[in-house]
Motif scaffolding. Structure first.
Motif, short mmCIF file in Angstrom:
data_model
loop_
_atom_site.label_atom_id
_atom_site.label_comp_id
_atom_site.label_asym_id
_atom_site.label_seq_id
_atom_site.Cartn_x
_atom_site.Cartn_y
_atom_site.Cartn_z
N ASN A 1 6.56 4.39 5.66
CA ASN A 1 5.18 4.75 5.10
C ASN A 1 4.31 4.37 6.34
O ASN A 1 3.34 5.36 6.41
CB ASN A 1 4.69 3.61 3.94
N TYR B 1 1.02 -1.18 0.17
CA TYR B 1 0.16 -0.03 0.02
C TYR B 1 1.08 1.26 -0.23
O TYR B 1 1.88 1.24 0.58
CB TYR B 1 -1.00 -0.09 1.22
N SER B 2 0.47 2.08 -0.47
CA SER B 2 0.87 3.57 -0.72
C SER B 2 0.69 4.19 0.81
O SER B 2 0.03 3.91 1.56
CB SER B 2 0.46 4.61 -1.65
N ARG B 3 1.57 5.40 1.00
CA ARG B 3 1.44 6.06 2.51
C ARG B 3 0.07 6.47 2.54
O ARG B 3 -0.68 6.51 3.27
CB ARG B 3 2.51 7.20 2.37
N GLU C 1 -2.71 5.46 0.95
CA GLU C 1 -3.81 4.57 1.51
C GLU C 1 -3.65 4.16 2.74
O GLU C 1 -4.73 4.07 3.41
CB GLU C 1 -3.34 3.22 0.36
#
Length: 413
Positions: free
Chosen positions: A230, A199-201, A203
């Motif tokens: 993250n 997951y991205s930061r 998200e």
């Protein structure tokens, strides 16, 4: 009105002083009413039942913040889970929970199992299930993980910000007490790549904010340095594993590589972290004990153990707050060995017995959001405690031999 019970101990632990301070404790129902010297309390409460543990040292019940109750500790953890039906998994989870309780763990966080378990536990707390003695269990339910992600085999996956926020709401409705996020790959799940992030930061932050709005603490599975960064910057409450993995090009194995310049940004951040030094520790017992010489792979893994303990010390030096979690259920990590994690934290990571006890009791309770009623022995707190034959402040091995366990004010047989 509840009739008080007077507990007599050789010594009763005070979490603030970090020493054995009392010999008596008065219980009223499931709560602690008063602390003091047994002789004085016995005069103030002359006609009550005495819980005689006068040959033992009494401490708060242990809090294991990271287990997987539905998993079977063995070489084929994943395969067994996939082959079992719902009833078998839930029965096994209850068995593992009882094992934890008998070993002195009165509170546990299940950090990833099916939603079936979360819903069953919610039902049991409401009185719809059998009243089998279990520890207090905070269930994360199905972790938030994307398609093909680590632990995706547990149920429904979550992709993108909106699905993550909806998944958080579903966990609250199902009775989950926390939200677990899988922000890097993992080693248990076929097809998952441990050194890749999921997951991205942004998200992660969306999921964390949704959880906090609903009063749920969050924990993030992080095997890479970038996933740790993250998770921290997204506001996760507890970072799990903190492996700092990268792939060793020569051997093709995962190695731990701490990047001080990256991690220094979090100096003074007092959030929680769990590494789980005892996770799969038994796989190298023979070579560690000198029964046989390690082969090249085993020598590499022994070096990784050393690095793992060094990373623990570095994170603690930054100011992060350690928790005791074992990852029981994964590989050869057993449910009755929380004591092993505590011993390793003392012997290999530099904690004093007092600090290990603090991590395994009050800090664990606080991380789960229970710090105002669990994790210490004091008036108004729940009567969850253990009795050991030896004083663990003098010898941390005392936790190997728990003589009595009391949960919710009742002695566990």
């Amino acid at each position: 009105m509840e009739i008080p019970v007077l507990v007599h101990g050789k010594g009763i632990y005070d979490s603030d002083a970090m020493k054995m301070k009392y010999t008596g404790m008065v219980l009223e129902g499931s709560r602690i009413k008063e602390m003091g010297r047994f002789e004085e309390l016995s005069q103030a409460y002359p006609d009550v039942r005495v819980m005689d543990f006068s040959d033992s040292y009494i401490l708060p019940g242990l809090v294991n913040t990271h287990v997987h109750l539905e998993f079977t500790p063995c070489r084929d953890t994943y395969g067994i889970y996939r082959r079992e039906d719902r009833k078998a998994r839930l029965d096994r989870a209850a068995e593992h929970a009882r094992t934890l309780l008998r070993s002195g763990v009165t509170t546990v966080r299940d950090a990833g199992s099916s939603m079936d378990l979360a819903e069953a536990l919610s039902g049991r707390e409401a009185g719809s299930e059998s009243k089998t003695e279990l520890p207090r269990i905070q269930a994360a339910g199905m972790p938030l993980t994307p398609d093909g992600g680590h632990l995706a085999f547990l149920g429904k996956t979550s992709n993108g910000t909106e699905e993550l926020k909806q998944a958080v709401k579903e966990r609250k409705s199902a009775g989950c007490g926390c939200v677990k996020l899988i922000v890097s790959g993992g080693q248990l799940t076929p097809g998952s790549v441990p050194e890749h992030d999921t997951y991205s930061r942004g998200e992660i932050q969306a999921a964390v904010e949704a959880a906090h709005e609903l009063g749920l603490p969050t924990a993030a599975h992080c095997l890479t340095t970038s996933s740790y960064v993250n998770a921290m910057e997204a506001g996760v409450d507890s970072v799990e594993h903190c492996a700092c993995f990268r792939r060793n090009r020569r051997q093709g194995l995962l190695e731990r590589y701490y990047e001080p310049d990256v991690m220094e940004a979090f100096r003074g951040d007092h959030r929680y972290f769990m590494i789980g030094i005892s996770n799969n520790y038994h796989q190298l017992d023979q070579v560690r004990e000198g029964v046989r010489k390690p082969d090249e792979r085993e020598a590499f893994l022994l070096e990784q153990e050393k690095r793992e303990c060094e990373i623990f010390g570095r994170l603690a030096d930054l100011g992060m707050r350690p928790l005791v979690g074992t990852d029981a259920g994964c590989g050869y990590t057993f449910f009755d060995e929380t004591w092993l994690e505590m011993e390793l934290l003392c012997r290999r990571c530099g904690l004093t017995p007092e600090k290990a006890i603090h991590a395994a009791t009050l800090e664990g309770a606080r991380a789960l959001g229970y710090g105002d009623f669990l994790g210490r022995l004091a008036p108004g707190y729940e009567a969850d405690f253990i009795a050991a034959a030896q004083n663990p402040i003098q010898d941390i091995e005392a936790f190997r031999h728990i003589k009595h366990v009391v949960c919710r004010g009742k002695i566990i047989e």
